[in-house]
Motif scaffolding. Structure first.
Motif, PDB file in Angstrom:
ATOM      1  N   ALA A  17       0.821  -1.107   0.031  1.00  0.00           N
ATOM      2  CA  ALA A  17       0.131   0.066   0.014  1.00  0.00           C
ATOM      3  C   ALA A  17       0.668   1.108   0.015  1.00  0.00           C
ATOM      4  O   ALA A  17       0.258   2.195  -0.105  1.00  0.00           O
ATOM      5  CB  ALA A  17      -0.889   0.055   1.171  1.00  0.00           C
ATOM      6  N   ILE A  73       2.515   2.440   2.541  1.00  0.00           N
ATOM      7  CA  ILE A  73       2.533   3.256   3.704  1.00  0.00           C
ATOM      8  C   ILE A  73       3.809   2.927   4.774  1.00  0.00           C
ATOM      9  O   ILE A  73       3.794   3.679   5.832  1.00  0.00           O
ATOM     10  CB  ILE A  73       1.230   3.254   4.469  1.00  0.00           C
ATOM     11  N   ALA A 107      -4.958   1.094   5.574  1.00  0.00           N
ATOM     12  CA  ALA A 107      -4.402   0.949   4.240  1.00  0.00           C
ATOM     13  C   ALA A 107      -5.227  -0.535   3.762  1.00  0.00           C
ATOM     14  O   ALA A 107      -5.883  -1.126   4.512  1.00  0.00           O
ATOM     15  CB  ALA A 107      -2.937   0.177   4.509  1.00  0.00           C
ATOM     16  N   VAL A 108      -5.637  -0.515   2.480  1.00  0.00           N
ATOM     17  CA  VAL A 108      -6.421  -1.404   1.745  1.00  0.00           C
ATOM     18  C   VAL A 108      -5.427  -2.205   0.670  1.00  0.00           C
ATOM     19  O   VAL A 108      -4.711  -1.409   0.097  1.00  0.00           O
ATOM     20  CB  VAL A 108      -7.610  -0.976   1.244  1.00  0.00           C
ATOM     21  N   HIS A 113      -7.674  -5.138  -3.749  1.00  0.00           N
ATOM     22  CA  HIS A 113      -8.987  -4.994  -3.261  1.00  0.00           C
ATOM     23  C   HIS A 113      -9.602  -3.711  -2.825  1.00  0.00           C
ATOM     24  O   HIS A 113     -10.502  -3.602  -2.046  1.00  0.00           O
ATOM     25  CB  HIS A 113      -8.992  -5.662  -1.707  1.00  0.00           C
ATOM     26  N   LEU A 122     -13.981  -1.361   1.346  1.00  0.00           N
ATOM     27  CA  LEU A 122     -12.822  -1.823   2.227  1.00  0.00           C
ATOM     28  C   LEU A 122     -12.503  -0.570   3.248  1.00  0.00           C
ATOM     29  O   LEU A 122     -12.237  -0.755   4.325  1.00  0.00           O
ATOM     30  CB  LEU A 122     -11.816  -2.746   1.841  1.00  0.00           C
ATOM     31  N   ASN A 171       0.250  13.317  -0.242  1.00  0.00           N
ATOM     32  CA  ASN A 171      -0.882  12.207  -0.388  1.00  0.00           C
ATOM     33  C   ASN A 171      -2.171  12.862  -0.653  1.00  0.00           C
ATOM     34  O   ASN A 171      -3.188  12.844   0.096  1.00  0.00           O
ATOM     35  CB  ASN A 171      -0.775  11.349   0.718  1.00  0.00           C
ATOM     36  N   ASP A 174      -8.676  13.165  -0.268  1.00  0.00           N
ATOM     37  CA  ASP A 174     -10.006  13.272  -0.925  1.00  0.00           C
ATOM     38  C   ASP A 174     -10.832  12.003  -0.475  1.00  0.00           C
ATOM     39  O   ASP A 174     -12.157  12.269  -0.149  1.00  0.00           O
ATOM     40  CB  ASP A 174      -9.796  13.253  -2.604  1.00  0.00           C
ATOM     41  N   PHE A 175     -10.187  11.014   0.017  1.00  0.00           N
ATOM     42  CA  PHE A 175     -10.921   9.933   0.596  1.00  0.00           C
ATOM     43  C   PHE A 175     -11.305  10.269   1.846  1.00  0.00           C
ATOM     44  O   PHE A 175     -12.699  10.137   2.114  1.00  0.00           O
ATOM     45  CB  PHE A 175     -10.206   8.581   0.620  1.00  0.00           C
ATOM     46  N   LEU A 214     -15.098  10.890   3.345  1.00  0.00           N
ATOM     47  CA  LEU A 214     -15.889  10.150   4.590  1.00  0.00           C
ATOM     48  C   LEU A 214     -16.437  11.270   5.548  1.00  0.00           C
ATOM     49  O   LEU A 214     -16.565  10.744   6.786  1.00  0.00           O
ATOM     50  CB  LEU A 214     -14.794   9.246   5.084  1.00  0.00           C
TER      51      LEU A 214
END
Ligand SMILES: CC(C)(COP(=O)(O)OP(=O)(O)OC[C@H]1O[C@@H](n2cnc3c(N)ncnc32)[C@H](O)[C@@H]1OP(=O)(O)O)[C@@H](O)C(=O)NCCC(=O)NCCS
Length: 142
Positions: free
Chosen positions: A23, A25, A75-76, A80, A85, A113, A118-119, A123
């Motif tokens: 991921a 990170i 982290a995903v 996936h 997730l 990042n 934006d993610f 949320l």
């Protein structure tokens, strides 16, 4: 296949480190095993994982410091993503904090990042217009 969240267990380290590397990170100055062991040392923090079958596909380290809730290592697995997730593991982190009476949850995002920012905004997280100052202390200061 169903995905469920649970607390990190002994034996998860290999999968979790592989996920953090994939991921992007993992950082050379952070020791994942040390960070995980420290988060698990008492009940103020927890490492959450999401598991599909026997595969760990998402993580979040969440804790409270007596004032605010914090989440790290979100982290995903790149294979996936875009299946909910990220939202699932963030929901689990929020629920863990709410269950402990915490009403504000915070997180740190590296300036570069942009995608993850934006993610988080999607949320419901908002920029508090603060900067983070950090210093190594104790034995870590060298
Ligand atoms: C950010 C990350 C966790 C998102 O995981 P994901 O599983 O792909 O996200 P989800 O599928 O759960 O997406 C949840 C929602 O956010 C939205 N979303 C996901 N990524 C987004 C992005 N980059 N920008 C804006 N919205 C985004 C989705 O469209 C979805 O919306 P909906 O639920 O309203 O339909 C994942 O891309 C990742 O692991 N990134 C690299 C690691 C990282 O940078 N971690 C943060 C360190 S601070």
């Amino acid at each position: 296949m169903d995905t469920a969240t649970r607390a990190y267990r002994d034996g998860d380290l290999g999968q979790v480190v592989a996920l953090w590397n994939a991921a992007g990170i993992a950082r050379p100055w952070n020791d994942p095993a040390k960070d995980i062991a420290f988060a698990r040392r008492d009940s103020h923090a927890i490492v959450l994982v999401a598991e599909t079958g026997r595969r760990i596909v998402a993580t979040a380290m969440v804790g409270e410091d007596g004032h605010r809730g914090w989440v790290y290592y979100v982290a995903v697995d790149p294979q996936h993503r875009d299946r909910g997730l990220g939202r699932l593991i963030m929901d689990a982190a929020e629920r863990w904090l709410v269950a402990r009476g915490v009403w504000k949850m915070q997180l740190l995002v590296r300036e570069e990042n942009v995608a993850v920012r934006d993610f988080y905004e999607h949320l419901g997280y908002r920029d508090t217009r603060t900067i983070c100052l950090q210093k190594l202390i104790g034995d870590a200061a060298g």
